[in-house]
Design an enzyme around this catalytic site. Structure first.
Site, PDB file in Angstrom:
ATOM      1  N   ARG A  72       0.842  -1.193   0.000  1.00 16.52           N
ATOM      2  CA  ARG A  72       0.000   0.000   0.000  1.00 16.52           C
ATOM      3  C   ARG A  72       0.877   1.241   0.000  1.00 16.52           C
ATOM      4  O   ARG A  72       1.952   1.261   0.597  1.00 16.52           O
ATOM      5  CB  ARG A  72      -0.920   0.021   1.222  1.00 16.52           C
ATOM      6  CG  ARG A  72      -2.051  -0.987   1.150  1.00 16.52           C
ATOM      7  CD  ARG A  72      -2.987  -0.888   2.345  1.00 16.52           C
ATOM      8  NE  ARG A  72      -2.356  -1.342   3.561  1.00 16.52           N
ATOM      9  CZ  ARG A  72      -1.792  -0.564   4.462  1.00 16.52           C
ATOM     10  NH1 ARG A  72      -1.803   0.766   4.310  1.00 16.52           N
ATOM     11  NH2 ARG A  72      -1.224  -1.064   5.527  1.00 16.52           N
ATOM     12  N   TYR A 200      -1.245  -3.625  -6.989  1.00 17.83           N
ATOM     13  CA  TYR A 200      -1.090  -4.317  -5.697  1.00 17.83           C
ATOM     14  C   TYR A 200      -2.430  -4.360  -4.952  1.00 17.83           C
ATOM     15  O   TYR A 200      -3.101  -3.332  -4.802  1.00 17.83           O
ATOM     16  CB  TYR A 200      -0.011  -3.624  -4.822  1.00 17.83           C
ATOM     17  CG  TYR A 200      -0.079  -4.159  -3.412  1.00 17.83           C
ATOM     18  CD1 TYR A 200       0.357  -5.452  -3.123  1.00 17.83           C
ATOM     19  CD2 TYR A 200      -0.678  -3.430  -2.378  1.00 17.83           C
ATOM     20  CE1 TYR A 200       0.215  -5.992  -1.857  1.00 17.83           C
ATOM     21  CE2 TYR A 200      -0.824  -3.958  -1.099  1.00 17.83           C
ATOM     22  CZ  TYR A 200      -0.378  -5.244  -0.854  1.00 17.83           C
ATOM     23  OH  TYR A 200      -0.534  -5.782   0.399  1.00 17.83           O
ATOM     24  N   LYS A 209      -9.620  -2.132   1.720  1.00 19.46           N
ATOM     25  CA  LYS A 209      -9.239  -0.979   2.544  1.00 19.46           C
ATOM     26  C   LYS A 209     -10.007   0.289   2.137  1.00 19.46           C
ATOM     27  O   LYS A 209     -10.418   1.090   2.965  1.00 19.46           O
ATOM     28  CB  LYS A 209      -7.744  -0.717   2.431  1.00 19.46           C
ATOM     29  CG  LYS A 209      -6.883  -1.894   2.826  1.00 19.46           C
ATOM     30  CD  LYS A 209      -7.160  -2.345   4.223  1.00 19.46           C
ATOM     31  CE  LYS A 209      -6.158  -3.400   4.672  1.00 19.46           C
ATOM     32  NZ  LYS A 209      -6.473  -3.905   6.009  1.00 19.46           N
ATOM     33  N   HIS A 229     -10.547  -1.896  11.671  1.00 14.62           N
ATOM     34  CA  HIS A 229      -9.481  -2.778  11.169  1.00 14.62           C
ATOM     35  C   HIS A 229      -9.277  -3.906  12.190  1.00 14.62           C
ATOM     36  O   HIS A 229      -8.277  -3.944  12.899  1.00 14.62           O
ATOM     37  CB  HIS A 229      -8.208  -1.935  11.006  1.00 14.62           C
ATOM     38  CG  HIS A 229      -7.117  -2.605  10.227  1.00 14.62           C
ATOM     39  ND1 HIS A 229      -5.801  -2.198  10.314  1.00 14.62           N
ATOM     40  CD2 HIS A 229      -7.134  -3.625   9.333  1.00 14.62           C
ATOM     41  CE1 HIS A 229      -5.066  -2.950   9.514  1.00 14.62           C
ATOM     42  NE2 HIS A 229      -5.826  -3.811   8.917  1.00 14.62           N
ATOM     43  N   SER A 251      -1.269  -3.528  10.323  1.00 10.54           N
ATOM     44  CA  SER A 251      -1.031  -4.491   9.252  1.00 10.54           C
ATOM     45  C   SER A 251       0.185  -5.358   9.567  1.00 10.54           C
ATOM     46  O   SER A 251       1.196  -4.864  10.069  1.00 10.54           O
ATOM     47  CB  SER A 251      -0.774  -3.741   7.951  1.00 10.54           C
ATOM     48  OG  SER A 251      -1.830  -2.853   7.716  1.00 10.54           O
ATOM     49  N   CYS A 253       0.762  -7.672  11.749  1.00  6.51           N
ATOM     50  CA  CYS A 253       1.116  -7.901  13.155  1.00  6.51           C
ATOM     51  C   CYS A 253       0.430  -9.160  13.694  1.00  6.51           C
ATOM     52  O   CYS A 253       0.262  -9.315  14.894  1.00  6.51           O
ATOM     53  CB  CYS A 253       0.728  -6.702  14.014  1.00  6.51           C
ATOM     54  SG  CYS A 253       1.839  -5.309  13.819  1.00  6.51           S
ATOM     55  N   GLY A 254      -0.025 -10.033  12.806  1.00  3.08           N
ATOM     56  CA  GLY A 254      -0.524 -11.336  13.276  1.00  3.08           C
ATOM     57  C   GLY A 254      -2.034 -11.424  13.448  1.00  3.08           C
ATOM     58  O   GLY A 254      -2.503 -12.304  14.166  1.00  3.08           O
ATOM     59  N   ASN A 257      -3.182 -14.767  12.103  1.00  4.27           N
ATOM     60  CA  ASN A 257      -2.784 -15.866  13.007  1.00  4.27           C
ATOM     61  C   ASN A 257      -3.679 -15.919  14.239  1.00  4.27           C
ATOM     62  O   ASN A 257      -4.106 -16.990  14.663  1.00  4.27           O
ATOM     63  CB  ASN A 257      -1.323 -15.708  13.452  1.00  4.27           C
ATOM     64  CG  ASN A 257      -0.363 -15.929  12.295  1.00  4.27           C
ATOM     65  OD1 ASN A 257      -0.733 -16.504  11.276  1.00  4.27           O
ATOM     66  ND2 ASN A 257       0.859 -15.473  12.448  1.00  4.27           N
ATOM     67  N   ASP A 280      -9.584  -9.367   9.227  1.00  2.00           N
ATOM     68  CA  ASP A 280      -9.021  -8.041   8.917  1.00  2.00           C
ATOM     69  C   ASP A 280      -9.973  -6.870   9.172  1.00  2.00           C
ATOM     70  O   ASP A 280      -9.519  -5.808   9.551  1.00  2.00           O
ATOM     71  CB  ASP A 280      -8.574  -8.020   7.450  1.00  2.00           C
ATOM     72  CG  ASP A 280      -7.672  -6.841   7.119  1.00  2.00           C
ATOM     73  OD1 ASP A 280      -6.789  -6.524   7.943  1.00  2.00           O
ATOM     74  OD2 ASP A 280      -7.849  -6.229   6.048  1.00  2.00           O
ATOM     75  N   ARG A 373       1.575 -12.264  -0.727  1.00  2.00           N
ATOM     76  CA  ARG A 373       0.237 -12.519  -0.189  1.00  2.00           C
ATOM     77  C   ARG A 373      -0.402 -13.770  -0.766  1.00  2.00           C
ATOM     78  O   ARG A 373      -0.070 -14.204  -1.864  1.00  2.00           O
ATOM     79  CB  ARG A 373      -0.671 -11.327  -0.551  1.00  2.00           C
ATOM     80  CG  ARG A 373      -0.219  -9.994   0.027  1.00  2.00           C
ATOM     81  CD  ARG A 373      -0.654  -9.863   1.446  1.00  2.00           C
ATOM     82  NE  ARG A 373      -0.216  -8.619   2.062  1.00  2.00           N
ATOM     83  CZ  ARG A 373      -0.907  -7.998   3.030  1.00  2.00           C
ATOM     84  NH1 ARG A 373      -2.060  -8.475   3.441  1.00  2.00           N
ATOM     85  NH2 ARG A 373      -0.431  -6.903   3.590  1.00  2.00           N
ATOM     86  N   ASN A 500      -1.321 -17.582  22.706  1.00  4.32           N
ATOM     87  CA  ASN A 500      -2.097 -16.365  22.973  1.00  4.32           C
ATOM     88  C   ASN A 500      -3.484 -16.700  23.509  1.00  4.32           C
ATOM     89  O   ASN A 500      -4.155 -15.862  24.108  1.00  4.32           O
ATOM     90  CB  ASN A 500      -2.201 -15.503  21.704  1.00  4.32           C
ATOM     91  CG  ASN A 500      -0.843 -14.947  21.312  1.00  4.32           C
ATOM     92  OD1 ASN A 500       0.042 -14.814  22.159  1.00  4.32           O
ATOM     93  ND2 ASN A 500      -0.663 -14.627  20.046  1.00  4.32           N
TER      94      ASN A 500
HETATM   95  C1  OXD Z   1      -3.153  -4.500   5.364  1.00  8.30           C
HETATM   96  C2  OXD Z   1      -3.852  -5.655   4.802  1.00  8.30           C
HETATM   97  O1  OXD Z   1      -2.230  -3.976   4.718  1.00  8.30           O
HETATM   98  O2  OXD Z   1      -4.736  -6.192   5.485  1.00  8.30           O
HETATM   99  O3  OXD Z   1      -3.520  -4.079   6.469  1.00  8.30           O
HETATM  100  O4  OXD Z   1      -3.565  -6.058   3.653  1.00  8.30           O
HETATM  101 MN    MN Z   2      -5.254  -5.091   7.251  1.00  3.54          MN
END
Ligand code: OXD
Ligand code: MN
Length: 589
Positions: A72, A200, A209, A229, A251, A253-254, A257, A280, A373, A500
């Site tokens: 982005r 992209y 987004k 988000h 973005s 940061c898991g 997961n 997301d 991705r 976690n």
């Molecule tokens: C981001 C995504 O960049 O979810 O936050 O792709």
């Molecule tokens: Mn995101």
């Protein structure tokens, strides 16, 4: 020409778009598998996509973006509202007239020799009171095929729209993939998005987004709901009870997961289960019961590939084994499959890297781009929640904020109440990642993980959060987590991933008042003995360390927050000023 909709606004938008881009053809996407299959063949014939090993990866394809177009572009992303002030201090702004004229200049005639595809799509389950319709025109088959995974695409969207329903207009043209003329423009007052010179995902899958966060956050404020988000996950207890939480992380940061976490063995043996509703984005409304209800408006996962493996996220990996598009990962020519850093150890002896070059483990460069991705359909995720397709969404017990912080922020703490929770979200900061262009690892403020995605003044956004707390008579409790604390040697102190669950367990117990907590300068922190440490690679001493609230550091943090807050001027809600004053006072006590 016969159109698949009688909606005059759609027809006018498509006709105007075609007049601007001058494509050779216009193709309306109907959502049928035949049409999508035809487009896949076409993309493979031109080299835009590569068909992967259909035995090992059925329905999977591979794509490379241009080398200069891999993330982005926040510095080229604009909010184009009439008054500059309404974009606020954290957004780039351009006057809408100027922006429309500039984009028209850039995009004029650039679809010549190409086909323009018209994609009707729904963010959210078609027919849900939460959902909203968009129409994206694009000159990229890759965009069509990704949108068909990430959103609900097809003629049912036109049915929902009816003859005069409104929708979000999205104009995308690859133009020349010229980074100097790349612009991602949002016109929240006109429900319009224009994206030029990029291919992209985050810049061109306009439902994601651009619509589901930037435009939707603006609509949410106007209409009294929230676009965030956030991932959404459900925990099922051994007795069958279900609890849901939404969590905001910057973005890469898991989030994916955490959303698909597999609990440690002894939790599983007891019957605990975690299910993914979204990874997301969450759209959140106040329900009749005074609780906050959330849906995931997306239909797939646009996840970061590197680091995803059988151990870190088997559910995401399983989701990518079928009907997935991989972008900028490495190709394994031995069997025409894909590879990325962290997928297997050791790395294969020979690959073709994301740039198309021969690669070996001692090439000295990464085989996959760090922001490579997978675009995977949600239905392929083994832990997808039954509530994924629910029209009403799920009621939230907790909201969790989290960043990537080497120091200062403890593993977990709870806010004192909703308003203090809004403060906790507003002071989030995190180290930057490869999801956006620019330096990585730099600490920056990212309130609610929405800095790059809030479609209006962030001061007003904070006020909207405070307002939502007033509207909800039974709002979720608010927490903050940090999986990324490091020791003196730069090693992570908390194992993260499935472990976690132990923190989520504490969070959900707090929501039921089933566990005590220590009141500290920043909020309620767990007692170490209340975090389950059975079978974990973390000692009680380490846990004590990562739960420690260092008042000196927090006092310095409070000063830093005060200078960050200055930019919001009068728009900063009094509730946040008060929370900051309390923090400073608590740190000095
Ligand atoms: C981001 C995504 O960049 O979810 O936050 O792709
Ligand atoms: Mn995101």
């Amino acid at each position: 020409m016969a159109y698949p909709t009688a909606n005059k606004k759609v027809i006018a938008f498509v006709e105007e778009s075609a007049k601007l881009g001058c494509p050779d053809n216009v193709v309306w996407i109907d959502g049928s598998s035949e049409q999508l299959e035809q487009l896949r063949s076409e993309a493979c014939a031109t080299g835009e996509m590569i068909k992967l090993n259909q035995e090992k990866l059925p329905g999977c394809y591979y794509h490379r973006t241009a080398q200069n177009d891999v993330a982005r572009v926040e510095d080229r992303t604009f909010i184009c509202c009439r008054e500059k002030e309404n974009a606020g201090p954290t957004n780039n702004w351009m006057d809408p007239k100027e922006a429309y004229a500039m984009c028209a200049e850039i995009a004029r005639g650039k679809m010549k020799g190409r086909t323009m595809y018209v994609i009707p799509y729904s963010m959210g389950v078609v027919g849900s009171p939460f959902s909203k319709i968009g129409v994206e025109v694009t000159d990229s088959i890759y965009v069509v095929l990704n949108m068909a995974i990430m959103t609900r695409v097809g003629n049912a969207c036109f049915e929902q729209l009816g003859p005069d329903g409104d929708f979000v207009k999205g104009y995308h043209s690859k133009c020349d993939i010229d980074p100097e003329k790349r612009y991602i423009m949002h016109f929240p007052e006109d429900d319009t998005i224009i994206s030029v010179n990029s291919g992209y995902g985050g810049n061109v899958l306009l439902g994601k987004k651009c619509f589901a966060l930037r435009i939707a956050s603006y609509l949410g404020r106007k209409e009294g709901w929230m676009a965030e988000h956030m991932l959404i996950l459900g925990v099922t207890y051994p007795d069958g009870r279900k609890k849901y939480l939404a969590a905001a992380f910057p973005s890469a940061c898991g989030k994916t997961n955490l959303a698909m976490l597999i609990p440690p063995k002894h939790y599983r043996d007891l019957g605990y289960k975690v299910e993914c509703v979204g990874d997301d984005i969450a759209w959140i409304r106040v329900g009749e019961d005074g609780r906050l209800w959330a849906v995931n408006p997306e239909n797939g996962f646009f996840g970061v590939a590197p680091g995803t493996n059988e151990k870190s996220n088997p559910n995401a990996l399983a989701a990518t084994r079928k009907n997935t598009i991989f972008t900028n990962v490495a190709l394994d020519p031995s069997d025409n499959t894909v590879w990325w850093e962290g997928l297997t150890k050791p790395a294969p002896a020979h690959l073709i890297d994301w740039l198309g070059n021969e690669w070996t483990p001692d090439s000295g460069v990464k085989a996959a781009h760090p922001n490579s991705r997978f675009t995977a359909p949600a239905v392929g995720c083994p832990c997808l929640s039954d509530a994924f397709n629910s029209k009403e969404g799920v009621p939230l017990d907790a909201i969790v904020f989290g960043g990537r912080r080497a120091t200062t922020t403890p593993l977990c703490y709870q806010s004192r109440d909703w308003d203090h929770g809004v403060f906790v979200g507003s002071i989030m900061s995190s180290e930057t990642t490869a999801a956006a262009t620019g330096a990585t690892g730099v600490l920056r403020h990212d309130p609610m993980a929405m800095k790059p995605f809030c479609g209006y003044d962030m001061g007003d956004y904070f006020a909207h959060w405070i307002e939502m707390g007033k509207k909800a008579s039974n709002p979720p409790k608010i927490f903050n987590v940090n999986w990324f604390r490091q020791d003196e040697n730069g090693e992570f102190m908390w194992p993260g991933f499935g472990d976690n669950m132990r923190v989520l367990d504490w969070i959900l117990k707090r929501c039921e008042n089933a566990v005590d907590a220590r009141e500290t300068a920043i909020g309620y922190v767990p007692y170490a003995e209340d975090i389950d440490l059975e079978d974990i690679d973390c000692t009680k001493e380490t846990l004590e360390k990562i739960l420690y609230v260092d008042k000196a550091r927090w006092s310095a943090e409070a000063d830093e927050i005060a200078s960050f807050y200055k930019q919001f001027g009068d728009k900063l809600p009094a509730e946040l000023k008060e929370s900051l004053a309390t923090l400073k006072k608590n740190c000095e006590a």
